[in-house]
Design an enzyme around this catalytic site. Structure first.
Site, short mmCIF file in Angstrom:
data_model
loop_
_atom_site.label_atom_id
_atom_site.label_comp_id
_atom_site.label_asym_id
_atom_site.label_seq_id
_atom_site.Cartn_x
_atom_site.Cartn_y
_atom_site.Cartn_z
N GLU A 152 38.33 32.74 44.36
CA GLU A 152 38.36 32.55 43.08
C GLU A 152 39.05 31.22 42.51
O GLU A 152 40.37 31.18 43.16
CB GLU A 152 38.89 33.78 42.30
CG GLU A 152 38.68 33.72 40.88
CD GLU A 152 38.72 35.03 39.99
OE1 GLU A 152 38.92 35.99 40.55
OE2 GLU A 152 38.62 34.90 38.71
N ASN A 211 36.72 36.78 37.37
CA ASN A 211 36.69 36.37 35.96
C ASN A 211 36.53 34.95 35.56
O ASN A 211 35.93 34.41 34.61
CB ASN A 211 37.91 36.96 35.36
CG ASN A 211 38.15 38.41 35.29
OD1 ASN A 211 37.08 39.15 35.74
ND2 ASN A 211 39.48 38.96 35.41
N ASN A 223 30.04 37.95 36.59
CA ASN A 223 30.93 38.98 37.13
C ASN A 223 31.51 39.93 36.18
O ASN A 223 31.80 39.50 35.02
CB ASN A 223 32.09 37.99 37.60
CG ASN A 223 33.36 38.51 37.80
OD1 ASN A 223 33.21 39.28 39.15
ND2 ASN A 223 34.41 38.86 37.33
N GLU A 224 31.36 41.03 36.63
CA GLU A 224 32.11 42.30 35.59
C GLU A 224 31.89 41.99 34.19
O GLU A 224 32.77 42.18 33.44
CB GLU A 224 33.61 42.06 36.00
CG GLU A 224 33.99 42.62 37.51
CD GLU A 224 35.48 42.89 37.59
OE1 GLU A 224 36.44 42.56 36.58
OE2 GLU A 224 35.88 43.23 38.76
N TYR A 275 39.57 48.41 43.34
CA TYR A 275 40.95 48.32 43.58
C TYR A 275 41.64 49.61 43.66
O TYR A 275 41.71 50.49 42.78
CB TYR A 275 41.62 47.07 42.66
CG TYR A 275 41.00 46.04 42.80
CD1 TYR A 275 41.26 44.88 43.90
CD2 TYR A 275 40.07 45.41 41.70
CE1 TYR A 275 40.47 43.75 43.72
CE2 TYR A 275 39.40 44.13 41.77
CZ TYR A 275 39.77 43.38 43.02
OH TYR A 275 39.13 42.29 42.88
N GLU A 313 34.14 43.21 45.51
CA GLU A 313 35.61 43.13 45.24
C GLU A 313 36.01 44.41 45.62
O GLU A 313 35.64 45.53 45.01
CB GLU A 313 35.67 42.61 43.95
CG GLU A 313 35.75 41.25 43.34
CD GLU A 313 36.05 41.02 42.11
OE1 GLU A 313 37.14 41.57 41.66
OE2 GLU A 313 35.40 40.13 41.49
N GLN A 371 41.18 39.05 47.62
CA GLN A 371 40.58 37.91 47.89
C GLN A 371 41.14 37.33 49.20
O GLN A 371 41.57 38.28 49.91
CB GLN A 371 41.19 37.11 46.83
CG GLN A 371 40.63 37.62 45.43
CD GLN A 371 40.51 36.42 44.18
OE1 GLN A 371 40.87 35.29 44.41
NE2 GLN A 371 40.45 36.88 43.04
O1 LIG Z 1 40.65 47.79 36.29
N1 LIG Z 1 40.90 46.62 35.83
O2 LIG Z 1 41.81 46.70 34.85
C1 LIG Z 1 40.29 45.29 36.12
C2 LIG Z 1 40.82 44.31 35.47
C3 LIG Z 1 40.59 43.01 35.99
C4 LIG Z 1 39.57 42.92 37.35
O3 LIG Z 1 38.99 41.72 37.56
C5 LIG Z 1 38.80 41.61 38.62
O4 LIG Z 1 39.63 41.19 39.52
C6 LIG Z 1 39.99 39.94 39.70
C7 LIG Z 1 40.92 39.75 40.85
O5 LIG Z 1 39.96 39.72 42.11
C8 LIG Z 1 38.64 38.96 39.59
O6 LIG Z 1 38.89 38.06 39.04
C9 LIG Z 1 37.88 40.20 38.40
O7 LIG Z 1 36.42 40.07 38.95
C10 LIG Z 1 38.99 43.88 37.59
C11 LIG Z 1 39.46 45.31 37.43
#
Ligand SMILES: O=[N+]([O-])c1ccc(O[C@@H]2O[C@@H](CO)[C@H](O)[C@H]2O)cc1
Length: 502
Positions: free
Chosen positions: A28, A73, A171-172, A243, A291, A349
């Protein structure tokens, strides 16, 4: 006291083929992922295009097969035209509040991917933009000479179409932090129309609809249903992101992240299959888990609290421990066990930003502890995933309830069988691998053990952790009929390669 577990495997019981695209990553425009990550023209190892040779070599060693780009993002306010051709205006990236110089853009990335043998997966901006810009980018990348955007690519020096096959529809878009955040209906309609136009440009592409940003999103489940109702006829996959981190010293829950990921996959599958049922369709939509990783999100101040920065600032450069690496190994076990429904996945990443590879500008590139289970799994997990059964103890966790202590996955490719095992518990466990009617000869083992040392930055620490916690074991040995026994240390990940004969 040693406890016991049994892993039952049979070459005839299979989950499905392992799509090599399961071993993907995300690159990214964020922090130092691109600038001083993959790209640093002044670096001593830089190639003639300005890309770091040391990072490319580590990327190859990691076994990366696909790379999602340019976000994340970032893509949700990206103007791809700013990143092609001779005029590259510096712009303010709204996702990470960073000045984006646009030095690296679509052509530079796609040509890097070609040189490194990685399949690109491009995301289009469905945050601030729409159908037009998305279809134009497909034409720019994949179109033959004679139309506006394809001719622009040619004018920019690239005659041959890139043939980009994988495309993410935004994305998201369920996340309130996303620029251009949308409701499921708003996004679903836009994704359906953008996807339709993109496939009119190139019918051979595969499209990924945005699923949920995590299983904890308040809209999870309903989002997938609505989005897939709108996009069913045009998309090929639905995405999921997850995550994991250790919260307040709760190791047991953290070590069970693979179970949380397993539940997440099952729920997305259930949502997609529910839409299929409503549409009288036998189609089994697949998942792009594009992701996933360990990310200490609780330490991240949040997008709105980031200062405005320039020159590739250090953003979310998480430093990983051996414990984090064990969890990454366990998350890969989960992916392998869902090989039939998860053909695409991206460790998020690749470099510097929550990454297995770290760099210093002008300095070295090195492997974080999380590099090793990924590289070994990507190398050993070939062919088809076996449908293994694990019989063993369970343990109670605060976040995920009762979870198995031992997890396992296995793959088969001709006579080569790889077995991946995790002991999440605090005691040694003896695992009996039962393979009735077949013989196994174990050849090599790779083992990673956790400890409670906090992670510390820098190549020396990463190397010290690896030296202390990662072992390669020569198992070159006796052929075992029906049963092979292996001892798993506490909080460990193990991969063994073997030859199976009947
Ligand atoms: O759970 N959250 O608060 C959360 C916040 C941001 C988020 O962003 C994602 O993770 C970022 C980093 O890989 C990528 O740019 C985006 O797609 C993914 C999850």
């Amino acid at each position: 006291m040693t406890s016991h577990a049994t892993v039952l495997l049979h070459p005839g019981f299979r989950v499905g083929s392992i799509d090599r695209r399961m071993f993907g990553t995300l690159i990214e425009h964020l922090g130092r992922a691109v600038y001083t990550g993959i790209f640093e023209p002044d670096h001593p190892t830089a190639d003639e295009h300005g890309f770091r040779g040391d990072v490319a070599a580590l990327t190859a060693e990691l076994g990366i097969t696909i790379a999602r780009y340019p976000g994340g993002n970032f893509v949700s306010s990206y103007v791809w035209e700013d990143g092609v051709g001779p005029d590259r205006p510096p712009v303010l990236d709204l996702a990470w509040r960073t000045v984006e110089p646009n030095t690296v853009g679509t052509d530079e990335f796609l040509q890097w991917a070609e040189r490194t043998g990685i399949e690109p997966m491009l995301a289009v901006n469905l945050g601030t933009r729409g159908v037009d810009a998305a279809a134009a980018l497909v034409e720019y990348c994949n179109g033959a000479a004679g139309t506006r955007w394809a001719d622009l690519r040619i004018a920019n020096g690239r005659e041959r179409p890139y043939g980009v096959r994988l495309w993410c529809l935004g994305n998201e878009m369920d996340g309130p932090w996303q620029i251009g955040h949308k409701s499921a209906d708003e996004y679903g309609r836009l994704a359906a129309e953008a996807g339709k136009a993109m496939k009119r440009v190139d019918p051979s592409i595969e499209l990924v609809a945005c699923g949920s940003s995590s299983m904890e999103m308040p809209t999870f489940g309903a989002w997938e249903q609505t989005v897939l109702e709108h996009t069913w006829d045009v998309v090929d996959h639905v995405s999921m992101h997850a995550y994991y981190q250790e919260h307040d010293g709760d190791r047991a829950s953290f070590l069970a992240s693979g179970t949380a990921a397993d539940r997440f996959i099952r729920r997305v599958v259930a949502s997609a299959d529910a839409v299929a049922a409503r549409k009288q369709s036998d189609r089994r939509l697949t998942i792009s888990f594009d992701e996933w990783n360990v990310w200490y999100l609780s330490r991240f101040p949040g997008e709105t609290n980031l200062p405005l920065q320039r020159d590739a600032p250090r953003i979310i450069e998480d430093v990983y421990s051996a414990l984090d690496a064990v969890v990454v190994g366990d998350l890969l076990v989960t992916l392998l066990n869902h090989a039939d429904r998860v053909p695409l996945a991206c460790l998020a990443q690749l470099v510097n930003v929550i990454a297995p590879i770290m760099t210093e500008p002008g300095g070295p590139a090195w492997r974080q502890p999380t590099f090793h289970p990924f590289a070994t799994t990507a190398r050993l997990a070939q062919g088809e995933a076996l449908d293994v059964r694990v019989f063993g103890p369970t343990t109670a966790t605060a976040r995920h309830g009762e979870v198995p202590v031992v997890t396992a996955a296995a793959t088969i490719d001709g006579q080569s069988v790889a077995v991946f095992l995790v002991n999440r518990g605090t005691e040694e466990i003896e695992v009996a691998i039962d393979h009735p009617g077949a013989s196994l000869t174990l050849t090599t083992g790779h083992q990673l053990t956790a400890d409670d040392e906090p992670a510390r930055p820098g190549p020396e620490h990463a190397e010290a952790i690896t030296a202390e916690h990662l072992r390669t074991i020569d198992l070159g040995g006796a052929r075992q009929d029906d049963r092979t026994t292996i001892v798993l240390p506490p909080e460990s990940w193990t991969a063994v390669s073997s030859v199976m004969t009947s």
